[in-house]
Design an enzyme around this catalytic site. Structure first.
Site, PDB file in Angstrom:
ATOM      1  N   HIS A 130       0.802  -1.225   0.000  1.00  0.00           N
ATOM      2  CA  HIS A 130       0.000   0.000   0.000  1.00  0.00           C
ATOM      3  C   HIS A 130       0.837   1.278   0.000  1.00  0.00           C
ATOM      4  CE1 HIS A 130      -4.325  -1.196   0.704  1.00  0.00           C
ATOM      5  NE2 HIS A 130      -3.701  -2.356   0.766  1.00  0.00           N
ATOM      6  N   THR A 161      -5.515   1.507  -3.984  1.00  0.00           N
ATOM      7  CA  THR A 161      -4.311   0.940  -4.592  1.00  0.00           C
ATOM      8  C   THR A 161      -4.577  -0.336  -5.378  1.00  0.00           C
ATOM      9  OG1 THR A 161      -3.778  -0.266  -2.561  1.00  0.00           O
ATOM     10  CG2 THR A 161      -2.808   1.921  -2.820  1.00  0.00           C
ATOM     11  N   GLY A 208      -7.153 -11.340   0.683  1.00  0.00           N
ATOM     12  CA  GLY A 208      -7.534  -9.993   0.259  1.00  0.00           C
ATOM     13  C   GLY A 208      -8.310 -10.022  -1.043  1.00  0.00           C
ATOM     14  N   ALA A 215      13.978 -11.028  -7.666  1.00  0.00           N
ATOM     15  CA  ALA A 215      14.025 -10.882  -9.124  1.00  0.00           C
ATOM     16  C   ALA A 215      13.568  -9.482  -9.534  1.00  0.00           C
ATOM     17  CB  ALA A 215      13.113 -11.924  -9.774  1.00  0.00           C
ATOM     18  N   GLN A 255      -7.126 -10.931  -3.885  1.00  0.00           N
ATOM     19  CA  GLN A 255      -6.443 -11.795  -4.854  1.00  0.00           C
ATOM     20  C   GLN A 255      -7.369 -12.800  -5.522  1.00  0.00           C
ATOM     21  OE1 GLN A 255      -3.108 -13.394  -2.652  1.00  0.00           O
ATOM     22  NE2 GLN A 255      -2.296 -11.371  -2.220  1.00  0.00           N
ATOM     23  N   ASP A 263      -4.509   6.869   1.656  1.00  0.00           N
ATOM     24  CA  ASP A 263      -4.951   5.544   1.246  1.00  0.00           C
ATOM     25  C   ASP A 263      -6.442   5.471   1.527  1.00  0.00           C
ATOM     26  OD1 ASP A 263      -5.554   2.597   1.568  1.00  0.00           O
ATOM     27  OD2 ASP A 263      -3.435   2.449   1.086  1.00  0.00           O
TER      28      ASP A 263
END
Length: 448
Positions: free
Chosen positions: A18, A137, A364, A324, A366, A115
């Site tokens: 966030h 977000t 959340g 990565a 997802q 936020d």
């Protein structure tokens, strides 16, 4: 105490992914605002340390640490406990630090930019007689779901009636706060109050682009004062993504240069989620059996779980790294599919670089994002059964490398990539125009 300068209070939610996007947005906004504009960034000490160690701080940004709710001498909490302690400390912790910022700078706040989770910002803005701009977000799909909390809780047959969603949407796809047993817990309560108060915001900013969810955005515009899609922020920079030899310590880009076009599987599940040992082993066995080129971002504790001898047996076609450079990897022409936890930033990055996805959501928004990827946008698929097995992972890989369906999914995500680029790159792009509206919204208000 002067009111002649713009002084923007930035209130961050210090968990997950966030706070960092809020800082990114400040960096994008700063060149378009008067040079004497002051940004005051309010966040917990731990979160500030994390994001500012990875990102440069604009000269006109001042950092303030707000109390995280942990009493002095107590052990540092983690996970849900940390979030709940922080929520219980609001808004008092922000008010205290904001007063300090006004006294230190000698400039009253002209705008509160928070936020969206921090719904109490609307009350602070009303008290100060300044505008409240809320930053969501995640995507417009999850924002819509929160605004329809009462409808969803009243009848589980109503999901298909929410504009922009298909009948394939299920209660199990809902963010847990929306379908919690009651809405009195710290997180469910915070998000429910956000849903009830968001219409008071002078603007609601999303890191997305209007063309991704046109029906949902049309509905949001009928409910909120201003919906401003200004993303994907990752594409806002005019510079092409570049990696120099020093920043690619893991050698991922050099390795990708030796692979065939769209042949590589990139696996990354964010910084918060942790795969079970069974799932790590299942992925490893599937990759080894298929002998598909892969880059897997896997922390050391996960590497220890890999089957004995896996690293040696796959070193010719695979690469495992503890960290990565995700943007640079996704942009590379060798990458053919992105295996992801479906956090919003990762979803948007996959779309921005035209990489189809294999989804394994955890919490959340997802699960909802994953459902949108598979059923609405049709740019990827969910892993069979919701978690990795060897056969399910092999079947998913077959879809992208051996089946016609994989080509269709890749074409679909390429189409969305083009729309995303048009939204941010063109002077008439939807995100370009919304960004200009946001700049004017901030500039035209001075504290009174």
């Amino acid at each position: 105490m002067t009111t002649s300068q713009l002084h923007i209070a930035l209130l961050a939610f210090p968990f997950g992914s966030h706070a960092a996007p809020l800082l990114t947005l400040v960096q994008k906004l700063s060149p378009f605002l008067p040079s004497d504009t002051i940004f005051s960034f309010f966040n917990t000490s731990q979160s500030n340390t994390s994001i500012f160690s990875k990102s440069s701080k604009p000269d006109n940004l001042k950092i303030y640490n707000v109390w995280d709710g942990v009493k002095e001498g107590n052990a540092t909490p983690f996970g849900r406990e940390a979030i709940e302690l922080f929520i219980q400390s609001t808004p008092t912790n922000f008010v205290k630090s904001m007063k300090e910022a006004e006294e230190e700078t000698g400039v009253k706040f002209s705008c509160i930019f928070s936020d969206a989770f921090l719904w109490f910002s609307c009350e602070l803005a009303e008290t100060m007689n300044v505008p409240w701009i809320a930053f969501w977000t995640a995507g417009s799909c999850s924002l819509s779901i929160h605004l329809y909390t009462d409808l969803i809780r009243s009848n589980d047959e109503t999901l298909s009636k929410i504009p922009g969603f298909l009948s394939s949407l299920r209660m199990s796809d809902m963010p847990p706060e929306v379908v919690a047993e009651n809405l009195e817990g710290p997180m469910p309560s915070m998000l429910y109050k956000m849903a009830l108060n968001l219409h008071k915001a002078d603007g609601v900013v999303l890191n997305s682009f209007e063309e991704l969810d046109p029906i949902i955005n049309k509905d949001l515009k009928s409910k909120l004062q201003k919906i401003l899609n200004i993303g994907p922020l990752v594409l806002q920079s005019s510079k092409k993504v570049q990696v120099d030899a020093n920043s690619d310590e893991s050698g991922c880009i050099e390795w990708l240069e030796k692979q065939n076009e769209k042949s590589v599987v990139y696996l990354s599940f964010g910084t918060v989620t942790t795969l079970s040992p069974n799932e790590i082993v299942a992925i490893a066995e599937a990759l080894e059996t298929k002998r598909v080129p892969f880059i897997w971002s896997l922390r050391d504790n996960g590497v220890k779980i890999l089957p004995k001898g896996f690293l040696e047996r796959t070193e010719e076609f695979g690469k495992i790294v503890s960290w990565a450079p995700q943007l640079e990897i996704l942009e590379h022409s060798s990458v053919g599919v992105f295996v992801t936890h479906c956090g919003w930033n990762s979803i948007l990055e996959g779309i921005s670089y035209g990489v189809p996805m294999i989804c394994r959501p955890f919490f959340g928004d997802q699960k909802l994002n994953s459902r949108m990827v598979e059923s609405v946008w049709q740019i990827g698929l969910q892993i069979e059964g919701g978690s990795f097995t060897k056969s399910g992972t092999m079947n998913a890989l077959d879809t992208f490398f051996n089946e016609q369906k994989g080509k269709v999914l890749r074409q679909n995500v390429e189409g969305l990539k083009e729309k995303a680029l048009e939204a941010v790159k063109s002077d008439n792009g939807s995100s370009t125009k919304d960004f200009k509206v946001l700049v004017e919204l901030i500039k035209c208000h001075k504290a009174t």
